[in-house]
Scaffold this active site. Sequence first.
Site, PDB file in Angstrom:
ATOM      1  N   ASP A 178     -77.195 -51.450  48.432  1.00  0.00           N
ATOM      2  CA  ASP A 178     -76.543 -50.329  49.101  1.00  0.00           C
ATOM      3  C   ASP A 178     -75.213 -50.219  48.370  1.00  0.00           C
ATOM      4  O   ASP A 178     -74.325 -51.061  48.567  1.00  0.00           O
ATOM      5  CB  ASP A 178     -76.313 -50.610  50.589  1.00  0.00           C
ATOM      6  N   HIS A 179     -75.074 -49.215  47.511  1.00  0.00           N
ATOM      7  CA  HIS A 179     -73.922 -49.255  46.605  1.00  0.00           C
ATOM      8  C   HIS A 179     -72.596 -49.137  47.350  1.00  0.00           C
ATOM      9  O   HIS A 179     -71.553 -49.497  46.818  1.00  0.00           O
ATOM     10  CB  HIS A 179     -74.058 -48.222  45.478  1.00  0.00           C
ATOM     11  N   HIS A 241     -75.644 -46.262  54.260  1.00  0.00           N
ATOM     12  CA  HIS A 241     -74.214 -46.391  53.943  1.00  0.00           C
ATOM     13  C   HIS A 241     -73.325 -46.405  55.192  1.00  0.00           C
ATOM     14  O   HIS A 241     -72.470 -47.280  55.354  1.00  0.00           O
ATOM     15  CB  HIS A 241     -73.764 -45.249  53.030  1.00  0.00           C
TER      16      HIS A 241
HETATM   17  C1  BG6 Z   1     -76.394 -41.821  47.634  1.00  0.00           C
HETATM   18  C2  BG6 Z   1     -77.048 -40.640  48.295  1.00  0.00           C
HETATM   19  O1  BG6 Z   1     -76.939 -43.011  48.130  1.00  0.00           O
HETATM   20  O2  BG6 Z   1     -74.990 -41.782  47.888  1.00  0.00           O
HETATM   21  C3  BG6 Z   1     -76.434 -39.342  47.788  1.00  0.00           C
HETATM   22  O3  BG6 Z   1     -78.437 -40.655  48.012  1.00  0.00           O
HETATM   23  C4  BG6 Z   1     -74.928 -39.360  47.953  1.00  0.00           C
HETATM   24  O4  BG6 Z   1     -76.993 -38.224  48.458  1.00  0.00           O
HETATM   25  C5  BG6 Z   1     -74.336 -40.638  47.368  1.00  0.00           C
HETATM   26  O5  BG6 Z   1     -74.401 -38.231  47.291  1.00  0.00           O
HETATM   27  C6  BG6 Z   1     -72.861 -40.753  47.696  1.00  0.00           C
HETATM   28  O6  BG6 Z   1     -72.318 -41.836  46.985  1.00  0.00           O
HETATM   29  P1  BG6 Z   1     -70.790 -41.857  46.565  1.00  0.00           P
HETATM   30  O7  BG6 Z   1     -70.604 -43.215  45.959  1.00  0.00           O
HETATM   31  O8  BG6 Z   1     -70.590 -40.744  45.600  1.00  0.00           O
HETATM   32  O9  BG6 Z   1     -70.005 -41.658  47.825  1.00  0.00           O
END
Ligand code: BG6
Length: 487
Positions: A178-179, A241
Amino acid sequence: MVSRVIPVDPFDLVIFGGTGDLARRKILPGLFRRYCAGQMPASARIIGAARSEIDDTGYRDLVGAAIREFGGGKACEDGTLDAFLDCISYVVIDAKGTAGWQELTEKVTSKDRVEAYYFSVAPSLFGPLAEKLQSQGLADREARIVVEKPFGRDLETARALNATLARYFDERQIYRIDHYLGKETVQNLMAVRFGNMLFEPLWNSQFIDHIQITVAETVGVGGRGEYYDRSGAMRDMVQNHLMQLLCLIAMEPPARFDPDAVRDEKLKVIRALDPVEPHHIVRGQYEADPENADAHPDYRTAVENPRSTTESFVALKTHIANWRWAGTPFYLRTGKRMQARSSEITVVFKDTPHSIFPEDAGRHRNILSIRLQPNEGITLGVTIKEPGPGGMRLIDVPLDMTFAEALGPEGSESVDAYERLIMDVIRGNQTLFMRGDEVEAAWEWTDPVIKGWTERGDVPKPYDSHSQGPDAALQLIRRDGREWQKV
Ligand code: BG6
């Protein structure tokens, strides 16, 4: 401030889907930056594996171009990129068939280095790849697999996927990404909460009125319409997230900062979440940008599905049914094509129990804002006397710790979430990865919400592009006498 970089052990990293979007945008540029920082040893090997019929040279060209485009910085110019590309090779592979597996096995032979397999592919291939790694003798007890989201689309599919992976790998070998957990400020949440005496005594429903978590994006669904329309904001953002942010803000202090101690506490939060009442959730779908409808069409046009009832926005209220949080609502919202790009957690403290100041001095609340992006930092709103004569009037001023200012350019140098997470895989540290039971618990909470929409034939409410979302989302919190923090 000088940041300390500890090199990781030599490794072989196989990237399935090595020519794909995620590999080009995040994984490979991230590895390059770690190489430049001296963290990735020169003896490491990165092996791209995909269907495209290219050779090592063709792949190195692709990787070089991706790094130049997506963030290699100055290092691209001084020969460092060429040295990095020497670590890279490629195998044409058929994930379900036989082609390429023999060659891959020959490349990944030495057992004296960390072996990691990154599944940057469609979820339907997670199971077949795991099975193949096992049948080819590549799934030895020290090998690690990295699995991208989405991890299932409901509880049933997530369970099935966990069961499939468990046939070939132990839980300690599975790194579910989960980044958001790799973002600097997200980890800082734990540092701020558990590294300071200041906050923890106040961190409960006696002192906290409510907590808001907002992840707002200005982008629309872009080229991912097909995937997105099958998911929607609830599956794409909230189940993972926002849920992870909620866990970190609400969990009990773990006994140690180790993977299972942290994940045990997060799991307890998810399991203590009350179900979401239908009148405590609002879905939205964005309209076209009237100024630029060609480039920014409405959601249904963007996903090429004129009848789509998938949401690009969700706002909800939930409670955590435990001693610490009974009575403190958590408001979550996320959406695409909103007014500003802003991810922020806001902790709104209660009023002082009694004001000693005259009525017209005003009542003020302390608000702790944790900004994940952009402009990472933490601000605490403190009430003081307005300077100057004229009696006692109160105003709020921010105690602002913008990391870039507080730590200087070097200390605040942002490490992309993927860079950090990949290095954690190599180090064998699972703290910032989701455990199988956590993912299942998150689906267990999410599923009834989505099922309820389907059963009730719920249709998302339209909202203007570049707005705060549908009006009903503003009402959701206003009904409780509260306001969203402005994005
Ligand atoms: C991803 C989603 O996991 O996270 C995307 O699939 C979203 O839809 C993105 O845009 C948002 O990540 P960040 O790091 O740009 O906030």
